[in-house]
Design a protein around this motif. Structure first.
Motif, PDB file in Angstrom:
ATOM      1  N   GLU A 167      -3.333   5.580  -2.495  1.00  0.00           N
ATOM      2  CA  GLU A 167      -4.558   4.929  -2.943  1.00  0.00           C
ATOM      3  C   GLU A 167      -4.288   3.634  -3.716  1.00  0.00           C
ATOM      4  N   ASP A 195      -2.058   1.458  -3.174  1.00  0.00           N
ATOM      5  CA  ASP A 195      -1.566   0.403  -2.277  1.00  0.00           C
ATOM      6  C   ASP A 195      -2.528   0.065  -1.152  1.00  0.00           C
ATOM      7  N   ARG A 223      -6.512  -1.020   0.056  1.00  0.00           N
ATOM      8  CA  ARG A 223      -7.778  -1.628  -0.364  1.00  0.00           C
ATOM      9  C   ARG A 223      -8.863  -1.381   0.678  1.00  0.00           C
ATOM     10  N   SER A 224     -10.098  -1.362   0.227  1.00  0.00           N
ATOM     11  CA  SER A 224     -11.210  -1.377   1.180  1.00  0.00           C
ATOM     12  C   SER A 224     -11.079  -2.650   2.000  1.00  0.00           C
ATOM     13  N   ASP A 241      -8.715  -3.102   4.288  1.00  0.00           N
ATOM     14  CA  ASP A 241      -7.400  -3.126   4.932  1.00  0.00           C
ATOM     15  C   ASP A 241      -7.530  -2.568   6.341  1.00  0.00           C
ATOM     16  N   ARG A 281      -5.223  -7.301   5.456  1.00  0.00           N
ATOM     17  CA  ARG A 281      -5.565  -6.932   4.084  1.00  0.00           C
ATOM     18  C   ARG A 281      -7.034  -7.186   3.815  1.00  0.00           C
ATOM     19  N   ARG A 283     -11.014  -8.279  -0.968  1.00  0.00           N
ATOM     20  CA  ARG A 283     -11.061  -8.038  -2.418  1.00  0.00           C
ATOM     21  C   ARG A 283      -9.757  -7.423  -2.881  1.00  0.00           C
ATOM     22  N   ASP A 284      -9.276  -7.878  -4.013  1.00  0.00           N
ATOM     23  CA  ASP A 284      -8.015  -7.384  -4.560  1.00  0.00           C
ATOM     24  C   ASP A 284      -8.281  -6.190  -5.483  1.00  0.00           C
ATOM     25  N   ILE A 285      -8.880  -5.154  -4.901  1.00  0.00           N
ATOM     26  CA  ILE A 285      -9.145  -3.930  -5.661  1.00  0.00           C
ATOM     27  C   ILE A 285      -8.749  -2.747  -4.779  1.00  0.00           C
ATOM     28  N   SER A 286      -7.885  -1.921  -5.316  1.00  0.00           N
ATOM     29  CA  SER A 286      -7.371  -0.799  -4.534  1.00  0.00           C
ATOM     30  C   SER A 286      -8.344   0.366  -4.544  1.00  0.00           C
ATOM     31  N   ASP A 301      -8.267   1.872  -7.879  1.00  0.00           N
ATOM     32  CA  ASP A 301      -9.102   1.156  -8.851  1.00  0.00           C
ATOM     33  C   ASP A 301     -10.562   1.584  -8.731  1.00  0.00           C
TER      34      ASP A 301
END
Length: 187
Positions: free
Chosen positions: A95, A97, A99-100, A102, A165, A168-171, A174
């Protein structure tokens, strides 16, 4: 990254809390290649399409790495692959590594990550434990859902390759952490 197990199951009725509950959380590993369609794996079915399934929750992924933790915390339970209701038990897709948004290719199918799994009472039904939903959420070991971008086939042992990828840079971890924090703030 790879698929460790492909798991399917059909809805069944079980007695729980003095009533009949319909659930498809019981999944079992299958041998060989399994066809992936836009809404599901062939041989699998979701029970309650209001909260599971549909194009954005067609396939549920759960990391095999989490099983060792659960086996340590719940040694009295039998936890074969698929025990958490996942369609794909994977290795190397955690989780933190993922992201939504990906995208991944496995076998001849392509997938896009959509959201973490938010546990419902059916996890409690499956494990017959009142504390499991909270423990599952608090652990952060929730797994995540996939949309099927390109239909195909997958099998245990297939390599999983990240092909893109999310913006958004949110895993996924997160997102789960934020949901837990909101839940705790309301408590």
């Amino acid at each position: 990254m790879r698929i460790v197990s492909v798991n399917v199951g059909r809805p069944r009725r079980v007695d729980w809390g003095g009533r009949q509950v319909r659930s498809a959380i019981w999944k079992s590993p299958v041998a060989g290649a399994v066809r992936v369609t836009r809404l599901n794996l062939v041989g699998d079915k979701q029970s309650d399409l209001r909260v599971h399934g549909g194009p954005d929750k067609a396939v549920y992924v759960y990391p095999s790495e989490h099983y060792a933790c659960w086996r340590g915390e719940l040694p009295e339970l039998d936890l074969p692959w698929g025990a958490f209701g996942e369609n794909l038990t994977t290795e190397g897709l955690l989780e933190a590594d993922v992201r939504s948004g990906d995208s991944f290719r496995a076998g001849s199918a392509e997938f896009r990550v959509t959201s973490p799994r938010m546990p419902c009472y059916k996890l409690q039904v499956r494990f017959d434990r009142e504390d499991i939903v909270r423990r599952f959420m608090d652990s952060g070991r929730t797994g995540f859902y996939l949309a099927v971008v390109e239909e195909g086939e997958v099998a245990a042992g297939d390599e999983v390759v990240r092909t893109g990828r999310g913006e958004r840079d949110i895993s996924i971890a997160d997102v789960v952490g934020r949901k837990r924090a909101r839940r705790d703030a309301r408590s």
